[in-house]
Design a protein around this motif. Structure first.
Motif, PDB file in Angstrom:
ATOM      1  N   UNK A 343       0.859  -1.185   0.000  1.00 31.38           N
ATOM      2  CA  UNK A 343       0.000   0.000   0.000  1.00 31.38           C
ATOM      3  C   UNK A 343       0.894   1.234   0.000  1.00 31.38           C
ATOM      4  N   UNK A 344       0.461   2.279  -0.678  1.00 26.79           N
ATOM      5  CA  UNK A 344       1.270   3.490  -0.757  1.00 26.79           C
ATOM      6  C   UNK A 344       0.374   4.723  -0.720  1.00 26.79           C
ATOM      7  N   UNK A 345       0.895   5.778  -0.127  1.00 30.46           N
ATOM      8  CA  UNK A 345       0.171   7.039  -0.041  1.00 30.46           C
ATOM      9  C   UNK A 345       0.801   8.060  -0.984  1.00 30.46           C
ATOM     10  N   UNK A 346       0.293   9.286  -0.913  1.00 38.53           N
ATOM     11  CA  UNK A 346       0.861  10.360  -1.719  1.00 38.53           C
ATOM     12  C   UNK A 346       2.346  10.561  -1.441  1.00 38.53           C
ATOM     13  N   UNK A 347       2.754  10.320  -0.193  1.00 35.29           N
ATOM     14  CA  UNK A 347       4.139  10.566   0.188  1.00 35.29           C
ATOM     15  C   UNK A 347       5.098   9.672  -0.595  1.00 35.29           C
ATOM     16  N   UNK A 348       4.773   8.371  -0.676  1.00 36.83           N
ATOM     17  CA  UNK A 348       5.659   7.468  -1.417  1.00 36.83           C
ATOM     18  C   UNK A 348       5.779   7.875  -2.876  1.00 36.83           C
ATOM     19  N   UNK A 349       4.646   8.259  -3.480  1.00 38.40           N
ATOM     20  CA  UNK A 349       4.704   8.721  -4.859  1.00 38.40           C
ATOM     21  C   UNK A 349       5.565   9.970  -4.990  1.00 38.40           C
ATOM     22  N   UNK A 350       5.409  10.896  -4.050  1.00 38.37           N
ATOM     23  CA  UNK A 350       6.208  12.117  -4.080  1.00 38.37           C
ATOM     24  C   UNK A 350       7.688  11.861  -3.884  1.00 38.37           C
ATOM     25  N   UNK A 351       8.042  10.886  -3.038  1.00 34.88           N
ATOM     26  CA  UNK A 351       9.459  10.557  -2.810  1.00 34.88           C
ATOM     27  C   UNK A 351      10.105  10.038  -4.090  1.00 34.88           C
ATOM     28  N   UNK A 352       9.409   9.137  -4.784  1.00 34.11           N
ATOM     29  CA  UNK A 352       9.966   8.603  -6.032  1.00 34.11           C
ATOM     30  C   UNK A 352      10.087   9.691  -7.089  1.00 34.11           C
ATOM     31  N   UNK A 353       9.116  10.578  -7.155  1.00 31.55           N
ATOM     32  CA  UNK A 353       9.213  11.680  -8.108  1.00 31.55           C
ATOM     33  C   UNK A 353      10.353  12.629  -7.741  1.00 31.55           C
ATOM     34  N   UNK A 354      10.620  12.763  -6.435  1.00 30.83           N
ATOM     35  CA  UNK A 354      11.757  13.576  -5.999  1.00 30.83           C
ATOM     36  C   UNK A 354      13.077  12.980  -6.458  1.00 30.83           C
ATOM     37  N   UNK A 355      13.212  11.659  -6.367  1.00 34.61           N
ATOM     38  CA  UNK A 355      14.433  10.997  -6.836  1.00 34.61           C
ATOM     39  C   UNK A 355      14.582  11.176  -8.349  1.00 34.61           C
ATOM     40  N   UNK A 356      13.449  11.057  -9.058  1.00 39.25           N
ATOM     41  CA  UNK A 356      13.500  11.236 -10.507  1.00 39.25           C
ATOM     42  C   UNK A 356      13.914  12.670 -10.860  1.00 39.25           C
TER      43      UNK A 356
END
Length: 366
Positions: A343-356
Motif C-alpha cells: 500500500x502506498x500514499x501520496x508521500x511514497x509517490x512524491x518521494x519517487x518523483x523527488x528521486x527522478x
C-alpha cells in the motif's frame, strides 16, 4: 452519433501511425529544417497516443499481465534497434549511449512512472493498493540486473575503464537474458496471480466490463498498428535526435542528456498507459508496466548490444559513475520500502518523483 465518434477515433488511431511512418521515411538520413522538425515531432506525439490506444486494445483482449508484457517488450525491442542504429552512425562519441539510455530508462520507470502512478492512485483512492509479492519480485529483478550490467563494470579490472572484457560481457548478456526469461515465466505462468490488480481489501479485482472484449480480428489489427506506431515513435525520435544533440551541445549540456531525452521519448507510450491504468484504480497494472519495462530494457538491451559489439567499432562503456550508483542504490532502497507494505500514499509517490527530479537535474548539471 456515438458510433460515428468511435469510427472516427478508430480511423484516427490507424491513420496517424501511417502518417508518422511516412514522415519517418521522408526524413530518414536528411537534415531537417525547423518546420520539418516540428511536423515530425507532431507525428511522434500522435504515434505515441495511437500506441497507447492499441496497447490497451491488446491488453483488454489477452488480459493481465500479458497486456503489460506486450507493450513493454514491443517498446524495448524497438528501443534496442534505435540504440544500435545510433551507435553505428555515431562512432566513438556514442560509446556510453547504451549505458545512458538504459540507466535513464531504469530511473524513468522505477521513479518517474512508478511515482506518478502511485500519486494518481493515491489521489483517486486515498491509498494505492497493489500486490507486494509480485511487485517485490519485479523490483528485485531490476536491482539484480542493474547491478550486474551497470555497476560491476566500474569495478572490474580485466579491461581499463568502466568496461567489460568480452568474456564478462558475454556472461552479463547471458545472465540478463536468463533472468528476464525467468521473470516472464513467473509473471505469466507460475505465479500469474501475483501480478493481477487487487481491490482495496486485497482481493483480485474483476476484469473490467466497461467495453466488450475486442474480436480476434480487431486485436490482430491493433497488434500490427501497435508495432507500426512504435516503429514510428522510435524512428521519428531518431529523425529529431540531431536537433536534440545540437540543442544539447549549444546549451553546453553533457552528452548523457541525449540518452535521457531518447529514453523519455521512447517510454512515452508506457507512461501514458500506466497513468491511465492508475486512474482506473488498477495500480498493479501500472507497476507491471513500469517495472516490467525496466526489466525488459536491461534484459533485452544488454544481450543485443553484446551481440552488436561484435561488429561495432570503438569502446562500449557500461559502468556507472559514483553519482549514478548512489541514485540507483537510493532507488532500490526506497523502492523496497515502498513495495513491502503493498500500500502506498501520496508521500511514497512524491518521494519517487523527488528521486527522478534529482536524476534529471544531475544529468543536466552533473
Amino acid at each position: 452519433m456515438r458510433t460515428g465518434i468511435r469510427s472516427l477515433a478508430s480511423q484516427w488511431t490507424v491513420l496517424v501511425p501511417v502518417f508518422a511512418v511516412v514522415a519517418l521515411v521522408l526524413s530518414w538520413g536528411r537534415e531537417l529544417p525547423g518546420s520539418a522538425v516540428v511536423l515530425v515531432a507532431l507525428c511522434l506525439a500522435g504515434a505515441v497516443l495511437a500506441a497507447v490506444h492499441h496497447a490497451e486494445v491488446v491488453a483488454h483482449r489477452v488480459g493481465e499481465p500479458f497486456g503489460s508484457l506486450v507493450l513493454a517488450v514491443a517498446v524495448t525491442v524497438i528501443e534496442v534497434a534505435l540504440i544500435v542504429t545510433l551507435m553505428i552512425d555515431g562512432g566513438g562519441k556514442t560509446a556510453s549511449l547504451a549505458r545512458d539510455t538504459v540507466f535513464a530508462a531504469v530511473m524513468i520507470t522505477c521513479n518517474g512512472i512508478l511515482g506518478l502512478c502511485l500519486l494518481v492512485g493515491a489521489l483517486r483512492s486515498r491509498v494505492a493498493v497493489f500486490n507486494a509479492e509480485g511487485t517485490g519480485t519485479a523490483l528485485a529483478t531490476v536491482a539484480t540486473l542493474s547491478t550486474l550490467t551497470l555497476v560491476i563494470p566500474t569495478f572490474t579490472t580485466s579491461k581499463p575503464g568502466p568496461e567489460f572484457s568480452p568474456a564478462q560481457l558475454g556472461f552479463a548478456a547471458a545472465a540478463s537474458l536468463a533472468l528476464y526469461g525467468l521473470f516472464v515465466a513467473v509473471q505469466t505462468v507460475r505465479h500469474r496471480d501475483y501480478f493481477l490488480p487487487v481491490t482495496q481489501e486485497g482481493g483480485v479485482r474483476e476484469v473490467e466490463t466497461h467495453a466488450p472484449r475486442p474480436t480476434r480480428r480487431a486485436t490482430l489489427l491493433s497488434l500490427v498498428m501497435l508495432l507500426v506506431a512504435l516503429v514510428a515513435v522510435v524512428g521519428d525520435a531518431k529523425a529529431v535526435s540531431p536537433t536534440i544533440e545540437s540543442g544539447v551541445a549549444s546549451a553546453g549540456l553533457p552528452q548523457a542528456v541525449v540518452g535521457v531525452v531518447i529514453a523519455l521519448l521512447v517510454l512515452l507510450p508506457e507512461t501514458l498507459a500506466a497513468v491511465r491504468a492508475a486512474r482506473r484504480e488498477r495500480v498493479q497494472t501500472s507497476l507491471n508496466l513500469a517495472l516490467g519495462s525496466a526489466i525488459a530494457s536491461i534484459g533485452l538491451t544488454i544481450p543485443s548490444i553484446a551481440l552488436a559489439s561484435i561488429w561495432l567499432s570503438g569502446p562500449l562503456v557500461l559502468g556507472l559513475n559514483s553519482v549514478h550508483m548512489v541514485l540507483l542504490a537510493l532507488t532500490v532502497v526506497v523502492g523496497a520500502l515502498t513495495v513491502a507494505p503493498g500500500r502506498a500514499t501520496l508521500l511514497q509517490g512524491g518521494v519517487h518523483l523527488g528521486i527522478f527530479a534529482a536524476f534529471v537535474f544531475l544529468a543536466i548539471s552533473p
